[in-house]
Each structure stands twice: as C-alpha cells, then as structure tokens.
Write a protein that holds these residues in place. Sequence first.
Motif, PDB file in Angstrom:
ATOM      1  N   GLY A  22      39.304  59.434  57.028  1.00  0.00           N
ATOM      2  CA  GLY A  22      38.633  58.872  58.036  1.00  0.00           C
ATOM      3  C   GLY A  22      37.580  60.657  58.416  1.00  0.00           C
ATOM      4  O   GLY A  22      37.242  60.773  58.878  1.00  0.00           O
ATOM      5  N   ALA A  23      39.274  61.113  58.582  1.00  0.00           N
ATOM      6  CA  ALA A  23      38.820  62.639  58.945  1.00  0.00           C
ATOM      7  C   ALA A  23      38.023  63.525  58.760  1.00  0.00           C
ATOM      8  O   ALA A  23      36.681  64.100  59.072  1.00  0.00           O
ATOM      9  CB  ALA A  23      40.133  63.398  59.438  1.00  0.00           C
ATOM     10  N   VAL A  24      39.008  63.696  56.971  1.00  0.00           N
ATOM     11  CA  VAL A  24      38.023  63.962  56.015  1.00  0.00           C
ATOM     12  C   VAL A  24      36.238  63.455  56.352  1.00  0.00           C
ATOM     13  O   VAL A  24      35.368  64.397  56.007  1.00  0.00           O
ATOM     14  CB  VAL A  24      38.125  64.093  55.150  1.00  0.00           C
ATOM     15  N   ALA A  25      35.975  62.406  55.622  1.00  0.00           N
ATOM     16  CA  ALA A  25      34.844  61.578  55.706  1.00  0.00           C
ATOM     17  C   ALA A  25      34.062  62.338  56.842  1.00  0.00           C
ATOM     18  O   ALA A  25      32.762  61.935  56.812  1.00  0.00           O
ATOM     19  CB  ALA A  25      34.879  60.204  55.801  1.00  0.00           C
ATOM     20  N   THR A  26      35.094  61.780  58.750  1.00  0.00           N
ATOM     21  CA  THR A  26      33.893  62.260  59.336  1.00  0.00           C
ATOM     22  C   THR A  26      32.708  63.918  59.721  1.00  0.00           C
ATOM     23  O   THR A  26      31.858  64.513  59.461  1.00  0.00           O
ATOM     24  CB  THR A  26      34.719  62.040  60.622  1.00  0.00           C
ATOM     25  N   TRP A  74      28.922  65.655  59.321  1.00  0.00           N
ATOM     26  CA  TRP A  74      28.945  66.113  59.633  1.00  0.00           C
ATOM     27  C   TRP A  74      28.336  67.880  59.281  1.00  0.00           C
ATOM     28  O   TRP A  74      26.969  68.234  59.439  1.00  0.00           O
ATOM     29  CB  TRP A  74      30.120  66.838  60.924  1.00  0.00           C
ATOM     30  N   LEU A  75      29.013  68.167  58.191  1.00  0.00           N
ATOM     31  CA  LEU A  75      28.643  68.784  57.348  1.00  0.00           C
ATOM     32  C   LEU A  75      27.036  69.694  56.319  1.00  0.00           C
ATOM     33  O   LEU A  75      25.869  69.910  56.710  1.00  0.00           O
ATOM     34  CB  LEU A  75      29.646  69.775  56.113  1.00  0.00           C
ATOM     35  N   PHE A  76      27.112  67.481  55.633  1.00  0.00           N
ATOM     36  CA  PHE A  76      25.543  67.650  54.788  1.00  0.00           C
ATOM     37  C   PHE A  76      25.445  65.893  55.305  1.00  0.00           C
ATOM     38  O   PHE A  76      26.250  64.570  55.414  1.00  0.00           O
ATOM     39  CB  PHE A  76      26.102  67.047  53.693  1.00  0.00           C
ATOM     40  N   LEU A  97      30.643  64.575  47.636  1.00  0.00           N
ATOM     41  CA  LEU A  97      32.064  65.837  47.080  1.00  0.00           C
ATOM     42  C   LEU A  97      32.685  66.820  47.645  1.00  0.00           C
ATOM     43  O   LEU A  97      33.845  66.921  47.351  1.00  0.00           O
ATOM     44  CB  LEU A  97      30.864  66.448  46.440  1.00  0.00           C
ATOM     45  N   ILE A  98      32.820  66.817  48.642  1.00  0.00           N
ATOM     46  CA  ILE A  98      33.143  67.237  49.743  1.00  0.00           C
ATOM     47  C   ILE A  98      34.373  66.395  49.834  1.00  0.00           C
ATOM     48  O   ILE A  98      35.602  66.964  50.483  1.00  0.00           O
ATOM     49  CB  ILE A  98      32.477  67.637  51.645  1.00  0.00           C
ATOM     50  N   PHE A  99      34.937  65.206  49.732  1.00  0.00           N
ATOM     51  CA  PHE A  99      35.428  64.249  50.406  1.00  0.00           C
ATOM     52  C   PHE A  99      36.832  64.520  48.690  1.00  0.00           C
ATOM     53  O   PHE A  99      37.795  64.133  48.759  1.00  0.00           O
ATOM     54  CB  PHE A  99      35.234  63.031  50.484  1.00  0.00           C
ATOM     55  N   VAL A 134      41.074  67.713  46.099  1.00  0.00           N
ATOM     56  CA  VAL A 134      41.738  68.652  44.672  1.00  0.00           C
ATOM     57  C   VAL A 134      42.277  69.729  44.769  1.00  0.00           C
ATOM     58  O   VAL A 134      42.857  70.461  44.795  1.00  0.00           O
ATOM     59  CB  VAL A 134      39.756  69.260  43.890  1.00  0.00           C
ATOM     60  N   LEU A 135      41.218  70.548  46.132  1.00  0.00           N
ATOM     61  CA  LEU A 135      42.531  71.246  46.404  1.00  0.00           C
ATOM     62  C   LEU A 135      43.318  70.966  47.479  1.00  0.00           C
ATOM     63  O   LEU A 135      44.529  71.653  47.389  1.00  0.00           O
ATOM     64  CB  LEU A 135      41.513  71.519  47.889  1.00  0.00           C
ATOM     65  N   VAL A 136      43.751  70.351  47.944  1.00  0.00           N
ATOM     66  CA  VAL A 136      45.344  68.916  48.363  1.00  0.00           C
ATOM     67  C   VAL A 136      46.200  69.344  47.033  1.00  0.00           C
ATOM     68  O   VAL A 136      47.414  70.157  47.388  1.00  0.00           O
ATOM     69  CB  VAL A 136      45.288  68.919  49.284  1.00  0.00           C
ATOM     70  N   CYS A 137      45.650  68.523  46.106  1.00  0.00           N
ATOM     71  CA  CYS A 137      46.546  69.034  44.792  1.00  0.00           C
ATOM     72  C   CYS A 137      46.464  70.806  44.237  1.00  0.00           C
ATOM     73  O   CYS A 137      47.691  70.656  43.868  1.00  0.00           O
ATOM     74  CB  CYS A 137      46.271  67.477  44.047  1.00  0.00           C
TER      75      CYS A 137
END
Length: 352
Positions: A308-312, A316-318, A326-328, A333-336
């Motif tokens: 939910g936090a990442v989606a928010t 906010w960005l786009f 894509l950001i979500f 990808v980056l965490v892994c």
Amino acid sequence: MSNNRIVSIDILRGMTVAAMILVNNGLSPSFAILEHAEWNGMTPTDLVFPFFLFIMGISTYISLRKYNFEWNRQTVWKIVRRALLLFLIGMAMRWYAKWWNGTQWDLSNLRYFGVLQRIALCYLAAGLFAIGVKHKYTLPTVVILLVGYTIILLTGNGYTPDINQNIVGRIDLNLFGYDHLYHGNPIDPEGLLSTIPAIAHTLIGFYCGKIMLTRQSNALYPIGSVLVILGYLLQFWLPLNKIIWSPSYTLASCGLAALCLALLTNSPRSTLHSPLKKFFLVFGVNPLALFVLSGLLAITFSHIGVNGAVATFARWLFTMPELQSLIFALFYVLVCWLVGYILYRRHIYIKL
C-alpha cells in the motif's frame, strides 16, 4: 567452456529472472509489453518463462557433463532430489499465502501446479534424459514430443479457450478438480498436459548447451534463426499461444533465446562486464533463490502494508496508471537485487 560463455549464460538468466520479477509484480493496468497475451499471440512478457526453461536446459547439460552423464544412484538421486525440492517449494509458497489468510489447514483449494512446479518437472525429465538416453536422440525426441502434442491439440480442441472443451484444460479439470487450478486464464497455464512441449523446450536448450560446449558459440545463430522461422511459419496453422505452450510458441521462443544468447556470448569481454550486465549478473548467479524471495515478499508485503505504501508513492510520482504499475514492479526488482548483491559480494550461491 570459455569464461565469456559462462558469463553470458549467467547474464541472460539474470535478465530473465529480473524480467520474471518485474512482470509478476505490477499493478493493473500495466504497459501492454508487460502483460501476457490473453490467448493467441505472444508479447515480450510471454518470452520470460520460456527463456528460463531454455537456459535451464543448457545448465542441465553443463552440470551433468561433470558426471559424464552416467546413470548411477548418486546422479539419479541428485536429479530427483532437486526436482522434488523445487516442486515442494512451489507448493510451500501457495501454502504460505494461505497461512497469511488464516486458511493454512484448508487445502481444498490449494493449487498444485505453478512456475516452480513446471520447472521441477522439466528439469526432472531433461535430467533423466541426459543420463539415460544417447544424446543423438535429443532432436528426434523433441520432434516426437511436439508432433505428438500437436496431434493432441488438433484432435482435442486444444485452441478452444474453454476448460470444459479444451483437452489441455479437461485433463487438469478431471485429474485435479477446478478448485486446484489457476483461474486467471481460460485454462491453467502450467497444467499437466502442456508440460509435454515445455519438456521439449528444455531439451532444445539442452541440445544448444551441447553445441555451445562442442562447437563455436556462433553456431547458435543459425540454430536460433531456423527455430524462429519455423515457429513463425507454423503459427499460420498452430497459433503462438503461451497458455497451452503451443509447438509454434516453443520453437519461436527457443529460437529467440538462442539468438539472444549468441549475441551475448559473442559480445566483447568489456561489454559483458559493463555495469548494466553486472546488474543482471547478480540475478543470474542466484536465480531461483531470488525468484522465490520475490514471491515470498509479494505475499508478505501485501499483508503488512508495504504494498500500500509503495502504491501510494507511485501514485504520488505519476498520474498515469501504467507508470504507477512500473514503479511498483521495479520496487520488487530492486529489493531482490539488493539481497542478491549482498549474496554476490559474499560469494554466496544458493543451490538446491
């Protein structure tokens, strides 16, 4: 085997795993190229899983070559044990999702098959073939599997998007029951019968692994070109279809994987060690571990508020939904990658 070839295999495998994580963790809607074809057809996303199976076929040849492809108790157990662990891990991930929902003891709707389960079955078949059958029969076996599957499709309404009419779906339905199947497509995309062409797919990779070790790596160019041409010609009679893993889809996706690997293998050494390639190398040396991690994180994060936090943040960005998706997905990808980078720097390679 030259270092260039080893590194190129790891990089392509890493690109594939990163793409698997990317396409599995988007929001809806996503960009068209990050979505699977609904039925017939093939998008770039539809190439991700077949690329992995193709590379697994190559890796099977390389790993079992160390044992001289001998049929003995030790080698058979190594193959069976790895396949069993992969299958059970796939099942455990389904159970983990149910655990979060508080239904862990209700197995009435536990899905039996999935990506890891298909990987397990294809590895088991390819591994036992590698040590039990003369390798000169690899291509004839591929032809027999694909021709046999073609006959099954043509005589069993294999292109009908209806689980009650399509033989691929009917077999899964009758053997396992509707509640144990995937419901996001007309039929289960990792079902039992469609594993037949996926095994043929892995054996094509196995054959290309032999070519890479015994000939010049540029031999993959003509092989890949022939497979792509055959696949796209065959689609006029047997359309490209990932869900049923059609023969045309098998050939075309294998051909594209072979061409990509040939391009990487024949790249200058400096290109293979560029920062971007090193980024994918992190995924390539611990592929299954990071893929499983992505699945576990997706389940966990969805229940503890991270999603939910990442989606928010993405909203906010786009304002464009596809960019938010894509950001979500890139977040996963980056965490892994960060986890994989720590393992890579410490020379920790998690193998089954």
